[in-house]
Motif scaffolding. Structure first.
Motif, short mmCIF file in Angstrom:
data_model
loop_
_atom_site.label_atom_id
_atom_site.label_comp_id
_atom_site.label_asym_id
_atom_site.label_seq_id
_atom_site.Cartn_x
_atom_site.Cartn_y
_atom_site.Cartn_z
N ARG A 117 44.05 36.47 23.74
CA ARG A 117 45.13 35.80 22.72
C ARG A 117 45.07 36.53 21.94
NH1 ARG A 117 46.82 29.88 23.41
NH2 ARG A 117 46.96 29.70 25.54
N THR A 172 50.01 37.53 24.98
CA THR A 172 49.90 36.19 24.55
C THR A 172 49.58 36.07 23.12
OG1 THR A 172 48.82 35.25 26.75
CG2 THR A 172 48.93 33.86 24.95
N ARG A 174 50.28 34.42 19.13
CA ARG A 174 50.54 33.12 18.22
C ARG A 174 50.68 33.60 16.83
NH1 ARG A 174 51.26 31.96 22.59
NH2 ARG A 174 50.13 30.54 23.77
N SER A 234 45.01 28.02 19.78
CA SER A 234 45.11 27.33 21.15
C SER A 234 46.00 26.60 21.75
CB SER A 234 43.92 26.29 20.97
OG SER A 234 42.53 26.58 20.24
N GLY A 235 47.13 26.63 20.89
CA GLY A 235 48.33 26.03 21.47
C GLY A 235 49.30 26.78 22.56
N GLU A 236 50.27 26.29 22.91
CA GLU A 236 51.25 27.03 23.36
C GLU A 236 52.33 27.27 23.06
OE1 GLU A 236 50.18 27.82 26.58
OE2 GLU A 236 48.31 27.04 26.04
N ARG A 237 52.59 27.31 21.71
CA ARG A 237 53.87 27.63 21.20
C ARG A 237 53.73 28.93 20.64
NH1 ARG A 237 58.35 25.60 18.28
NH2 ARG A 237 58.96 27.02 16.49
N GLU A 291 53.81 19.48 18.03
CA GLU A 291 53.50 20.07 19.20
C GLU A 291 51.90 20.60 19.16
OE1 GLU A 291 55.79 23.69 19.97
OE2 GLU A 291 57.40 22.66 19.30
#
Length: 323
Positions: A117, A172, A174, A234-237, A291
Motif C-alpha cells: 500500500r 493501492t 491513499r 488502513s482504510g478503503e478510501r 469513513e
C-alpha cells in the motif's frame, strides 16, 4: 490493519519520526529513509537499538530505490519526505520540487514492485488561500503557481496527481491532506508559527504575529495526526482525506495562549504579513469521521502545554559562572 514491514521516507522528520515510533509500538518492522536535509538524527534517538528499526541515509528524490524490498517486501510505503516549512522550502526550492515529483514516483515504483500500500502525506497547502470554509476534499483550491509558496504547494499537487495515476495502474494508494500539525520535535528554527511562538515565549522575546493576527489556523497535535495517517493508510478510501483539527484559533489568540502556558513576559508584536499567507485554514473532517472513524482528541491547551514542556526540556542548562 496490521502492517508487517513499512518504509517511511522522511522518517527522521517531525511527523515522520512520530510515525516510525507509532508503527514500532504496534509491532511493525520499520525502515526509515531520510537524507537529513531537514530531518534530525536526534528525532530517532529513542529508536536506536530497536531490532525492528533500520535507518538508511538516502535522498528519495535523487534515484529510484532499487536495493530495498525485493528480499522481504513491504506492505506499506509512506512518503513523507519533503521540506515542509517556508523557512526550509525557501532555502531548498529544487529539493522540495524533487521530493514531490521524482521522490513520489520513486516511492510509488517501490510500492508497485513490492505490492505495498502507498500512503502520500499531502498537505492542506494544496488548497492555497482558500475561498471556501471549511475546506472539503472536493474543493480544488486557490493556489498561486508562481508565488513564494509554489515550490511546496505545486510539488504536493503534482504528488497527488502521480499517486492517482499509479492507482490507475493497480497500486493501492491513499492520500492524506495534513493540516497544521504541532508537537514535540518541531525544529525551533523552522519558521512555522507554533515553534516560533514557543521559542520566543521561552526566551521572553517579543512574540511576532504576522499581519493583524485575525487570520485563523486549526492546530492538530502530532499524536492525532499520526493516528489519522494510519487510519487513512488502513482504510478503503482511495480519494484524499483531510487530517486536521476543525477548531479554528485566531493567530493573535494562539500567541496569547502560548505566552500564558509558558509563563512568559513576552510582548505581542505585529509584523508584516507574508505573501500569500492564507487568511483562514480549517479542515472539513466529515469524511475522516464517517469513513475512518477518526477525529482529533487532544485540545489546543493540552497539546501546547506538553509541546512547551518538551521544548523547555530540550534547551541546554545555563553554564554556571566560572565554568
Amino acid at each position: 490493519m496490521f502492517f508487517h514491514r513499512a518504509l517511511i521516507t522522511g522518517g527522521a522528520g517531525f511527523v515522520g519520526s512520530h510515525l516510525c515510533e507509532e508503527l514500532l509500538a504496534r509491532g511493525t518492522r520499520v525502515v526509515c529513509l531520510d537524507d537529513f536535509c531537514t530531518g534530525r538524527r536526534e528525532n530517532l534517538a529513542a529508536l536506536r537499538g530497536n531490532p525492528r528499526f533500520e535507518l538508511m541515509e538516502r535522498d528519495i528524490g535523487a534515484a529510484p530505490v532499487l536495493d530495498l524490498g525485493d528480499r522481504e517486501g513491504f506492505d506499506l510505503v509512506a512518503h513523507l519526505a519533503s521540506p515542509a516549512s517556508p523557512e526550509h522550502y525557501f532555502r531548498l526550492p529544487l529539493a522540495t520540487l524533487r521530493a514531490g515529483s521524482a521522490g513520489t514516483e520513486h516511492a510509488l515504483e517501490l510500492a508497485e514492485r513490492t505490492g505495498a500500500r502507498f500512503l502520500l502525506a499531502s498537505t492542506s497547502e494544496v488548497y492555497g488561500d482558500p475561498l471556501v470554509h471549511p475546506q472539503p476534499e472536493d474543493y480544488r483550491g486557490n493556489v498561486n503557481p508562481v508565488g513564494p509558496r509554489a515550490v511546496y504547494d505545486e510539488a504536493k499537487r503534482y504528488a497527488e496527481a502521480i499517486t492517482t495515476a499509479y492507482r490507475a495502474r493497480g497500486v493501492t494508494t491513499r492520500i492524506a491532506r495534513i493540516f497544521n500539525t504541532y508537537g514535540p520535535r518541531m525544529r525551533a528554527d523552522d519558521g512555522r508559527m507554533v515553534p516560533t511562538f514557543i521559542r520566543q515565549a521561552l526566551r521572553d522575546e517579543p512574540i511576532t504575529v504576522t499581519g493583524d493576527g485575525e487570520q485563523t489556523r486549526s492546530l492538530c497535535h502530532v499524536d492525532d495526526t499520526v493516528r489519522g495517517l494510519l487510519a487513512v493508510a488502513s482504510g478503503e478510501r482511495a480519494d484524499p482525506v483531510n487530517i486536521g483539527n476543525p477548531d479554528e484559533l485566531r493567530v493573535r489568540d494562539l500567541a496569547e495562549l502560548v505566552r500564558e502556558l509558558a509563563g512568559s513576559r513576552s510582548p505581542i508584536e505585529h509584523i508584516a504579513a507574508a505573501p500569500d499567507d492564507p487568511r483562514r485554514r480549517c479542515p472539513d473532517i466529515a469524511v475522516a469521521v464517517a469513513e475512518l472513524g477518526w477525529r482529533p482528541e487532544i485540545d489546543a491547551r493540552t497539546g501546547l502545554r506538553s509541546t512547551i514542556t518538551a521544548r523547555a526540556e530540550e534547551r541546554p542548562a545555563p553554564v554556571a559562572p566560572g565554568r
